[in-house]
Design a protein around this motif. Structure first.
Motif, PDB file in Angstrom:
ATOM      1  N   ARG A  32      15.829  -9.083  -3.194  1.00  0.00           N
ATOM      2  CA  ARG A  32      16.440  -9.641  -4.255  1.00  0.00           C
ATOM      3  C   ARG A  32      16.929  -8.457  -4.970  1.00  0.00           C
ATOM      4  NH1 ARG A  32      13.441 -13.271  -5.259  1.00  0.00           N
ATOM      5  NH2 ARG A  32      14.070 -15.153  -4.154  1.00  0.00           N
ATOM      6  N   GLN A  65      21.120 -16.005  -7.153  1.00  0.00           N
ATOM      7  CA  GLN A  65      21.398 -17.386  -7.661  1.00  0.00           C
ATOM      8  C   GLN A  65      19.904 -17.281  -8.400  1.00  0.00           C
ATOM      9  OE1 GLN A  65      23.035 -20.619  -5.526  1.00  0.00           O
ATOM     10  NE2 GLN A  65      25.295 -19.708  -6.447  1.00  0.00           N
ATOM     11  N   THR A  66      17.958 -16.631  -7.133  1.00  0.00           N
ATOM     12  CA  THR A  66      16.963 -17.533  -8.024  1.00  0.00           C
ATOM     13  C   THR A  66      16.299 -15.697  -8.330  1.00  0.00           C
ATOM     14  OG1 THR A  66      16.073 -16.768  -5.448  1.00  0.00           O
ATOM     15  CG2 THR A  66      16.385 -19.037  -5.859  1.00  0.00           C
ATOM     16  N   ALA A  67      17.322 -15.340  -8.707  1.00  0.00           N
ATOM     17  CA  ALA A  67      16.923 -13.995  -9.276  1.00  0.00           C
ATOM     18  C   ALA A  67      16.365 -14.673 -10.402  1.00  0.00           C
ATOM     19  CB  ALA A  67      17.924 -12.785  -9.622  1.00  0.00           C
ATOM     20  N   ASP A  68      15.426 -14.047 -11.669  1.00  0.00           N
ATOM     21  CA  ASP A  68      15.425 -14.394 -12.735  1.00  0.00           C
ATOM     22  C   ASP A  68      15.684 -12.695 -14.037  1.00  0.00           C
ATOM     23  OD1 ASP A  68      13.318 -12.007 -12.609  1.00  0.00           O
ATOM     24  OD2 ASP A  68      11.594 -13.665 -12.690  1.00  0.00           O
ATOM     25  N   ASP A  69      15.331 -12.971 -15.318  1.00  0.00           N
ATOM     26  CA  ASP A  69      16.069 -11.787 -16.094  1.00  0.00           C
ATOM     27  C   ASP A  69      15.559 -10.561 -15.420  1.00  0.00           C
ATOM     28  OD1 ASP A  69      17.624 -13.769 -17.271  1.00  0.00           O
ATOM     29  OD2 ASP A  69      16.375 -14.172 -18.879  1.00  0.00           O
ATOM     30  N   ALA A  70      13.968 -10.726 -14.966  1.00  0.00           N
ATOM     31  CA  ALA A  70      13.225  -9.639 -15.028  1.00  0.00           C
ATOM     32  C   ALA A  70      14.236  -8.873 -13.787  1.00  0.00           C
ATOM     33  CB  ALA A  70      12.257 -10.061 -14.931  1.00  0.00           C
ATOM     34  N   THR A  71      14.836  -9.299 -12.940  1.00  0.00           N
ATOM     35  CA  THR A  71      14.951  -8.829 -11.197  1.00  0.00           C
ATOM     36  C   THR A  71      16.097  -8.650 -12.421  1.00  0.00           C
ATOM     37  OG1 THR A  71      13.435 -10.538 -10.270  1.00  0.00           O
ATOM     38  CG2 THR A  71      14.896  -9.297  -8.910  1.00  0.00           C
ATOM     39  N   ARG A  72      16.701  -9.281 -12.311  1.00  0.00           N
ATOM     40  CA  ARG A  72      18.496  -8.735 -12.726  1.00  0.00           C
ATOM     41  C   ARG A  72      18.015  -7.582 -13.776  1.00  0.00           C
ATOM     42  NH1 ARG A  72      21.898 -12.366 -11.030  1.00  0.00           N
ATOM     43  NH2 ARG A  72      21.055 -14.183 -11.089  1.00  0.00           N
ATOM     44  N   TRP A 121       6.131 -11.056  -0.207  1.00  0.00           N
ATOM     45  CA  TRP A 121       6.379 -11.395  -1.983  1.00  0.00           C
ATOM     46  C   TRP A 121       7.379 -10.090  -2.520  1.00  0.00           C
ATOM     47  CZ3 TRP A 121       6.624  -9.087  -6.468  1.00  0.00           C
ATOM     48  CH2 TRP A 121       6.389 -10.360  -7.390  1.00  0.00           C
ATOM     49  N   HIS A 141      11.242  -9.270  -3.076  1.00  0.00           N
ATOM     50  CA  HIS A 141      11.442  -9.039  -4.644  1.00  0.00           C
ATOM     51  C   HIS A 141      12.297  -7.912  -4.669  1.00  0.00           C
ATOM     52  CE1 HIS A 141      11.031  -8.709  -8.601  1.00  0.00           C
ATOM     53  NE2 HIS A 141      10.842  -7.739  -8.367  1.00  0.00           N
TER      54      HIS A 141
END
Length: 137
Positions: A35, A67-74, A28, A32
């Motif tokens: 990503r 496409q599966t990235a969340d706001d924190a990842t972005r 994971w 991450h």
């Protein structure tokens, strides 16, 4: 823009080595970081196939990562892009045009294109300007 600078910024922020970011593991933490790097390259306007080649993956895998990235990842990806730009200011020497002119450096922010002219004698001021982010222009 060079992918290596972004990969190094992601590695520094996540604590994952560049070789692990582009490696094959599905742990994971590594996925991450991968990503974050993929989203960062998209922020830099890289095409999916180019990101895939840079990361040793098929473009469809990159599409899925982004496409599966969340706001924190972005947000982390944007931080990495910003960190990458912080280390890539360019300096250009401008020789004097007359005897009375002082020696000058032009510092350019690659993201905004803003330029600041600084006399060569002010090297401490140059360091302070770069460190404080006064180059946002």
């Amino acid at each position: 823009m060079d992918k290596t600078a972004l990969f190094n910024a992601v590695a520094k922020r996540t604590g994952i080595s560049v070789s692990d970011i582009i490696g094959d593991s599905r742990r994971w933490e590594l996925v991450h970081a991968r990503r974050v790097a993929a989203v960062g390259l998209r922020e830099l306007k890289w095409a999916y196939p180019a990101i895939g080649r840079a990361m040793g993956r098929d473009h469809s895998s990159i599409v899925h990562l982004v496409q599966t990235a969340d706001d924190a990842t972005r947000a982390l990806a944007r931080e990495c892009v910003d960190a990458m730009y912080e280390t890539t200011f360019t300096l250009r020497y401008v020789p004097p045009t007359s005897f009375n002119d002082s020696l000058t450096w032009i510092v350019t922010n690659p993201r905004t294109g803003a330029e600041v002219m600084l006399p060569c004698e002010l090297t401490e001021d140059l360091s302070a300007a770069l460190a404080s982010g006064d180059m946002d222009g």
